[in-house]
Design an enzyme around this catalytic site. Structure first.
Site, mmCIF file in Angstrom:
data_model
loop_
_atom_site.group_PDB
_atom_site.id
_atom_site.type_symbol
_atom_site.label_atom_id
_atom_site.label_comp_id
_atom_site.label_asym_id
_atom_site.label_seq_id
_atom_site.Cartn_x
_atom_site.Cartn_y
_atom_site.Cartn_z
ATOM 1 C CG ASP A 98 -2.175 -0.900 0.886
ATOM 2 O OD1 ASP A 98 -2.610 -0.923 -0.286
ATOM 3 O OD2 ASP A 98 -2.666 -1.570 1.809
ATOM 4 C CG ASP A 158 -7.888 -3.353 -2.475
ATOM 5 O OD1 ASP A 158 -8.287 -4.339 -3.115
ATOM 6 O OD2 ASP A 158 -8.246 -3.116 -1.322
HETATM 7 N N1 GLY Z 1 -7.591 -1.374 0.430
HETATM 8 C C1 GLY Z 1 -8.381 -1.931 1.457
HETATM 9 C C2 GLY Z 1 -9.746 -1.403 1.469
HETATM 10 O O1 GLY Z 1 -10.211 -0.820 0.492
HETATM 11 O O2 GLY Z 1 -10.404 -1.595 2.491
#
Ligand code: GLY
Length: 384
Positions: A98, A158
């Site tokens: 992330d 994501d």
């Molecule tokens: N990237 C994790 C979420 O959208 O909760």
């Protein structure tokens, strides 16, 4: 069906100004500390800069700075750059993918708006960290866990939003390796995360020899359902990929992902947290998905030829009209967010997530709500 009334320019300006004042009210609470991923009974706890979500709050500060040019926002944003610089240099909770969510709205934004060299260096280090998770066998960025662990030999939808950091790093450094990995990951994701009907798997496992294995959910209701935010990441992420690569497959993926998303929306255009459900199920909404998709639509309207974009503009204005009218936090308070009724992780009998942030504000929901309003208020140079 009674569609929401599209937000007007004047309403968008008023909603953005209201959001900016909420950000101002929150500055004392979250400048030395960060903002937790989701509110608790409507108020965000302060937290250490250790969560995957800590970049969204500084992103709101930079959007507020762009709106007002008030030095208080600039100073707070730069104080947070120091914290993000320390985090990446000390490698505090960065063993995951992330880095884009963390460093694009905090440090890339700071560098774009102020030229701050520390922000630029921190973002490049974050890009290095992100590409260190690339798995050549299968050509994907491993989302979580120990590298190569069979339990986590997978990527997640994501991650498409983490990739703009890599395209930015290539432009800044002149080194193609970042963009090359972003393109390879995107190709693997488009091939496997999107189902034939345009819906998406949240996570997708690869075999150790690099061949595709199977899709699974973590935060959706079950493996074959339609986690709303995953779909939203897919929509916004694929149009961003198209902007960076010009690959027609990315544009097609955006269109298919969007069309599927639209088929599952309730009347007010704000989905339940998993689009298997409609509101009469009693399941909570995820307002952040609507804000993310609105940003994707406005990005499409910004970069595609004019003839194709009127529908995207209208949809985005309807979604934002619905959020501003029915979901915006009504009364400002220290620690409050911007939009209600987000869902971070809801436990189901079939998923693997830890339950938290159900029917609350979410830091990314607030950020993308502000981003979409900013886009509606004039030309905006995206952080992504
Ligand atoms: N990237 C994790 C979420 O959208 O909760």
């Amino acid at each position: 069906m009674n569609r929401p009334v599209p937000i007007t320019d004047a309403q968008a300006r008023a909603a953005l100004d209201k959001a900016v004042e909420q950000v101002r009210l929150n500055l004392p609470k979250y400048t030395k500390k960060c903002q937790h991923h989701s509110s608790v009974n409507g108020i965000y706890p302060a937290c250490k800069n250790e969560e995957w979500t800590c970049g969204f709050w500084p992103g709101e500060i930079w959007l507020a700075y762009e709106r007002t040019h008030d030095d208080a926002f600039r100073q707070a944003g730069l104080t947070l750059v120091d914290s993000f610089d320390r985090r990446i240099r000390r490698k505090v909770k960065v063993a995951h993918h992330d880095m884009g969510f963390l460093y694009t709205p905090s440090c890339v934004a700071a560098y774009k708006l102020t030229g701050d060299e520390k922000a630029r260096q921190a973002a490049i280090l974050a890009a290095d960290q992100l590409i260190s998770r690339f798995q050549p066998k299968g050509e994907f960025i491993q989302a979580w866990g120990r590298m190569g662990s069979p339990l986590n030999y997978r990527f997640i939808i994501d991650c498409l939003l983490n990739l703009p950091l890599l395209y930015w790093a290539s432009r800044e450094t002149g080194e193609e390796k970042y963009a090359d990995i972003a393109k390879r990951h995107t190709a693997t994701c488009m091939e496997n995360s999107f189902r034939p009907d345009g819906s998406t798997f949240h996570t997708f496992y690869m075999h150790k020899d690099g061949t595709p294995s199977h899709g699974r959910t973590c935060q959706g209701y079950r493996d074959d359902s339609f986690w709303a935010r995953g779909q939203a990441w897919g929509v916004y992420g694929s149009i961003l990929s198209y902007r960076y690569t010009g690959d027609p497959k990315a544009l097609d993926t955006f269109q298919r992902g969007l069309e599927f998303y639209l088929t599952r929306l309730p009347e007010d255009l704000v989905p339940c947290w998993d689009m298997l459900f409609q509101p009469d199920s009693g399941e909570p909404r995820d307002s952040s998905s609507a804000a993310i998709v609105a940003c994707g639509l406005l990005e499409a309207a910004r970069i595609l030829p004019q003839g194709e974009t009127a529908r995207y503009q209208r949809l985005a204005r309807e979604m934002m009209g619905s959020l501003a009218e029915g979901y915006a936090v009504p009364v400002p308070a220290e620690g409050a967010g911007l939009i209600l009724h987000g869902t971070y992780s809801k436990k189901s009998p079939y998923n693997t997530c830890f339950p938290e942030g159900v029917d609350e504000c979410t830091s990314w929901g607030d950020f993308y709500y502000m981003e979409a309003l900013t886009r509606l208020c004039g030309d905006w140079d995206p952080y992504w």
